[in-house]
Design an enzyme around this catalytic site. Sequence first.
Site, PDB file in Angstrom:
ATOM      1  N   PHE A   1       5.730  -9.675   4.545  1.00 16.92           N
ATOM      2  CA  PHE A   1       6.652  -8.755   5.112  1.00 16.92           C
ATOM      3  C   PHE A   1       5.911  -7.571   5.429  1.00 16.92           C
ATOM      4  O   PHE A   1       6.428  -6.759   6.656  1.00 16.92           O
ATOM      5  CB  PHE A   1       7.562  -8.131   4.207  1.00 16.92           C
ATOM      6  CG  PHE A   1       8.360  -9.215   3.499  1.00 16.92           C
ATOM      7  CD1 PHE A   1       9.566  -9.769   4.055  1.00 16.92           C
ATOM      8  CD2 PHE A   1       8.315  -9.963   2.407  1.00 16.92           C
ATOM      9  CE1 PHE A   1      10.481 -10.483   3.740  1.00 16.92           C
ATOM     10  CE2 PHE A   1       9.081 -10.884   1.760  1.00 16.92           C
ATOM     11  CZ  PHE A   1      10.325 -11.302   2.417  1.00 16.92           C
TER      12      PHE A   1
ATOM     13  N   ASP B   1      14.301  -0.856  25.087  1.00 19.75           N
ATOM     14  CA  ASP B   1      15.405  -1.596  24.314  1.00 19.75           C
ATOM     15  C   ASP B   1      15.996  -2.544  25.527  1.00 19.75           C
ATOM     16  O   ASP B   1      16.653  -1.948  26.428  1.00 19.75           O
ATOM     17  CB  ASP B   1      16.363  -0.484  24.251  1.00 19.75           C
ATOM     18  CG  ASP B   1      16.243   0.098  22.946  1.00 19.75           C
ATOM     19  OD1 ASP B   1      15.651  -0.221  21.952  1.00 19.75           O
ATOM     20  OD2 ASP B   1      16.900   1.324  22.756  1.00 19.75           O
TER      21      ASP B   1
ATOM     22  N   PHE C   1      16.755 -10.773  13.954  1.00 19.90           N
ATOM     23  CA  PHE C   1      17.391 -10.001  14.604  1.00 19.90           C
ATOM     24  C   PHE C   1      17.579  -8.681  13.845  1.00 19.90           C
ATOM     25  O   PHE C   1      16.556  -7.918  13.403  1.00 19.90           O
ATOM     26  CB  PHE C   1      18.742 -10.704  15.255  1.00 19.90           C
ATOM     27  CG  PHE C   1      17.988 -11.566  16.292  1.00 19.90           C
ATOM     28  CD1 PHE C   1      17.345 -12.740  16.006  1.00 19.90           C
ATOM     29  CD2 PHE C   1      18.348 -11.448  17.452  1.00 19.90           C
ATOM     30  CE1 PHE C   1      16.801 -13.629  16.790  1.00 19.90           C
ATOM     31  CE2 PHE C   1      17.787 -12.276  18.624  1.00 19.90           C
ATOM     32  CZ  PHE C   1      16.982 -13.368  18.315  1.00 19.90           C
ATOM     33  N   ASN C   2      18.929  -8.080  13.968  1.00 12.86           N
ATOM     34  CA  ASN C   2      18.839  -6.465  13.268  1.00 12.86           C
ATOM     35  C   ASN C   2      19.268  -6.801  11.746  1.00 12.86           C
ATOM     36  O   ASN C   2      20.361  -6.685  11.467  1.00 12.86           O
ATOM     37  CB  ASN C   2      19.764  -5.724  14.070  1.00 12.86           C
ATOM     38  CG  ASN C   2      18.947  -5.144  15.462  1.00 12.86           C
ATOM     39  OD1 ASN C   2      18.716  -6.268  16.402  1.00 12.86           O
ATOM     40  ND2 ASN C   2      18.897  -4.051  15.602  1.00 12.86           N
TER      41      ASN C   2
ATOM     42  N   TYR D   1       4.618  -4.027  19.370  1.00 15.88           N
ATOM     43  CA  TYR D   1       5.002  -4.422  18.231  1.00 15.88           C
ATOM     44  C   TYR D   1       5.178  -5.989  18.428  1.00 15.88           C
ATOM     45  O   TYR D   1       4.721  -6.762  17.430  1.00 15.88           O
ATOM     46  CB  TYR D   1       5.932  -3.472  17.777  1.00 15.88           C
ATOM     47  CG  TYR D   1       7.007  -4.400  16.776  1.00 15.88           C
ATOM     48  CD1 TYR D   1       6.396  -4.392  15.603  1.00 15.88           C
ATOM     49  CD2 TYR D   1       8.235  -4.626  17.051  1.00 15.88           C
ATOM     50  CE1 TYR D   1       7.294  -5.239  14.647  1.00 15.88           C
ATOM     51  CE2 TYR D   1       9.192  -5.262  15.942  1.00 15.88           C
ATOM     52  CZ  TYR D   1       8.576  -5.594  14.555  1.00 15.88           C
ATOM     53  OH  TYR D   1       9.198  -6.378  13.681  1.00 15.88           O
TER      54      TYR D   1
ATOM     55  N   ALA E   1       3.964  -4.826   7.377  1.00 20.22           N
ATOM     56  CA  ALA E   1       3.682  -4.624   8.813  1.00 20.22           C
ATOM     57  C   ALA E   1       4.197  -3.260   9.151  1.00 20.22           C
ATOM     58  O   ALA E   1       5.116  -2.674   8.647  1.00 20.22           O
ATOM     59  CB  ALA E   1       4.385  -5.741   9.646  1.00 20.22           C
TER      60      ALA E   1
ATOM     61  N   LYS F   1       3.231  -9.314  16.573  1.00 17.58           N
ATOM     62  CA  LYS F   1       3.939 -10.321  15.795  1.00 17.58           C
ATOM     63  C   LYS F   1       3.715 -11.732  16.483  1.00 17.58           C
ATOM     64  O   LYS F   1       3.693 -12.671  15.792  1.00 17.58           O
ATOM     65  CB  LYS F   1       5.296  -9.951  15.637  1.00 17.58           C
ATOM     66  CG  LYS F   1       5.732  -8.795  14.866  1.00 17.58           C
ATOM     67  CD  LYS F   1       5.779  -9.222  13.382  1.00 17.58           C
ATOM     68  CE  LYS F   1       5.901  -8.009  12.417  1.00 17.58           C
ATOM     69  NZ  LYS F   1       6.158  -8.622  10.959  1.00 17.58           N
TER      70      LYS F   1
ATOM     71  N   ASN G   1      -3.073  -3.464  11.694  1.00 17.57           N
ATOM     72  CA  ASN G   1      -2.308  -3.448  10.747  1.00 17.57           C
ATOM     73  C   ASN G   1      -1.719  -4.887  10.869  1.00 17.57           C
ATOM     74  O   ASN G   1      -1.909  -5.610   9.653  1.00 17.57           O
ATOM     75  CB  ASN G   1      -1.297  -2.494  10.261  1.00 17.57           C
ATOM     76  CG  ASN G   1      -2.038  -1.274   9.760  1.00 17.57           C
ATOM     77  OD1 ASN G   1      -3.027  -1.450   9.280  1.00 17.57           O
ATOM     78  ND2 ASN G   1      -1.357  -0.158   9.993  1.00 17.57           N
TER      79      ASN G   1
ATOM     80  N   ASN H   1       0.717  -1.274  -0.017  1.00 19.43           N
ATOM     81  CA  ASN H   1       0.005   0.146  -0.039  1.00 19.43           C
ATOM     82  C   ASN H   1       0.695   1.300  -0.085  1.00 19.43           C
ATOM     83  O   ASN H   1       0.397   2.234   0.109  1.00 19.43           O
ATOM     84  CB  ASN H   1      -1.061  -0.063   1.085  1.00 19.43           C
ATOM     85  CG  ASN H   1      -0.275   0.115   2.421  1.00 19.43           C
ATOM     86  OD1 ASN H   1       1.027   0.217   2.534  1.00 19.43           O
ATOM     87  ND2 ASN H   1      -1.003   0.230   3.656  1.00 19.43           N
TER      88      ASN H   1
HETATM   89  N1  UDP Z   1      20.255   3.288  18.667  1.00 16.34           N
HETATM   90  C1  UDP Z   1      21.068   4.619  18.997  1.00 16.34           C
HETATM   91  N2  UDP Z   1      21.067   5.747  18.247  1.00 16.34           N
HETATM   92  C2  UDP Z   1      19.956   5.631  17.035  1.00 16.34           C
HETATM   93  C3  UDP Z   1      19.179   4.537  16.805  1.00 16.34           C
HETATM   94  C4  UDP Z   1      19.339   3.559  17.594  1.00 16.34           C
HETATM   95  O1  UDP Z   1      21.976   4.413  19.834  1.00 16.34           O
HETATM   96  O2  UDP Z   1      20.019   6.524  16.508  1.00 16.34           O
HETATM   97  C5  UDP Z   1      20.464   1.896  19.476  1.00 16.34           C
HETATM   98  C6  UDP Z   1      19.134   1.703  19.884  1.00 16.34           C
HETATM   99  O3  UDP Z   1      18.908   2.006  21.303  1.00 16.34           O
HETATM  100  C7  UDP Z   1      19.405   0.020  20.030  1.00 16.34           C
HETATM  101  C8  UDP Z   1      20.364  -0.334  18.741  1.00 16.34           C
HETATM  102  O4  UDP Z   1      21.011   0.961  18.527  1.00 16.34           O
HETATM  103  O5  UDP Z   1      20.174  -0.363  21.026  1.00 16.34           O
HETATM  104  C9  UDP Z   1      19.825  -0.695  17.601  1.00 16.34           C
HETATM  105  O6  UDP Z   1      18.460   0.227  17.258  1.00 16.34           O
HETATM  106  P1  UDP Z   1      17.830  -0.022  16.021  1.00 16.34           P
HETATM  107  O7  UDP Z   1      16.833   1.101  15.961  1.00 16.34           O
HETATM  108  O8  UDP Z   1      18.661   0.137  14.606  1.00 16.34           O
HETATM  109  O9  UDP Z   1      17.161  -1.478  15.988  1.00 16.34           O
HETATM  110  P2  UDP Z   1      16.302  -2.350  17.093  1.00 16.34           P
HETATM  111  O10 UDP Z   1      17.308  -3.102  17.847  1.00 16.34           O
HETATM  112  O11 UDP Z   1      15.363  -1.428  17.949  1.00 16.34           O
HETATM  113  O12 UDP Z   1      15.446  -3.222  16.033  1.00 16.34           O
END
Ligand code: UDP
Length: 323
Positions: free
Chosen positions: A73, A279, A169-170, A141, A75, A145, A92, A32
Site C-alpha cells: 500500500f 480531473d 476507484f474512490n 502519480y 505510496a 503506478k 517512492n 515510515n
Molecule cells: N473535489 C471537489 N472538492 C474538494 C475535493 C475534491 O470538488 O474539496 C472533487 C474532485 O475535483 C473530484 C472529486 O471531487 O472530481 C473526487 O476527488 P477526490 O480528491 O476525493 O478523489 P480523486 O477522484 O481525485 O481520487
Amino acid sequence: MRIFVTGGAGYIGSICVEQMLNAGHQITVFDNFSEGHRAAIDPRAWLEEGDLLDAQRLKDALAASQSDAVMHFAANALVGESMVNPTKYFRNNVTGGMHLLEAMVSCGVKKIVFSSTCATFGTPERVPIDETLPQKPINPYGESKLIFEQMLRWYDVIHGIKHVALRYFNAAGATERFGEDHRIETHLIPNILKVALGQKESVSIFGTDYPTPDGTCIRDYIHILDLAQAHMLALGSKESAKYNLGTGGGTSVREVIAACEKVTGRPIRVVEEPRRPGDPARLIAASDRIHAELGWKPQFESIDAIISSAWAWHLKHPTGYGD
Ligand code: UDP
C-alpha cells in the site's frame, strides 16, 4: 497466512490490516509514518518502522517477518502534488517498489497484492472502465503506478512472483476503529465532513462545467471494507491478474454533498471554483472480471451507507488520529 504490509499505517492499509487480523492472518506492518499514523496500526499487528528507499532495512524486515505474501500500500498518492514534484512519485512509488520486489526475490516470497489505481487509465475512452481499456496516465502519480504494474509482469516471468494489482476507484468510508485522516486533506468526502463538524467554513466544488448532468465530476465511491474484502480474495488467487475495483455506480460532487447533508443533518456551505487540473469528468469501474474470477461483490452500494460510516468515525475522532 503471514503477510507483510507496506503502508499498513495509512488509510486503506490500516483497515485492510484490521480485517486481515480479524480473519486470522498474522501481520507485519512496514511504514515510515510519512503519511500514516502510529495510532492507525492495529495493536495485534507487529510493527517494523522503515522506509522503502532503505533497501537493506526493508530486506531485513521482510526476512524477519517470515511472510508468505506482501501487500503493498505504501505510496504517495496525490495527483496534484505529482504534477509539481514528479521525482517524489517516481522515487517512492517506482524505486521504493523495486526495492520491495528485490527483497521478495531475496527472501523467496512469491505473492504480492498491489494497490494500483484508476489513475493508470488517464481520461478513459468510455465508462465504465474495464481492464481492456488502454492505460494512458495523465499525471506522474498514475504513471508511477502503471510502471510498477508493468514491473510486476517481469518479476512473475523471471522470478515466479505472482501478483494481483487492484486498481481502486474512490476509496471512502471507515470502520468503527479506523478511518481517513490525511495530514493534508484533499479528498472530497473528508473535506465535506470537516464542514459538517464546523472545522471548515465551506467546501470547494472544483469545476461546474463538466459534461455531466449537473456539471460536476462523477466518481465511483467504494467502501473501504469492500476494498479490504477484495484484498483477502486476492491473497487466495493462484494466478497473476489485474482488476478494476469499484461499485459500477457513479456519484457527482453535488450528489456527494447532498448525501453528506442528509447523513449528517447539517448544512454544507459550498464555493464553486474552477476545475482542478488532471480531473477526468467521469471515472466509473467495470468490476465484472474480479466478480467472475474471484467472486468479489461490493456489499455497500449506496453512497449514504459509505458516508454514514465515515461520519460515525469523524464524529468519534474529530481531530483524526490527533498527531
Ligand atoms: N473535489 C471537489 N472538492 C474538494 C475535493 C475534491 O470538488 O474539496 C472533487 C474532485 O475535483 C473530484 C472529486 O471531487 O472530481 C473526487 O476527488 P477526490 O480528491 O476525493 O478523489 P480523486 O477522484 O481525485 O481520487
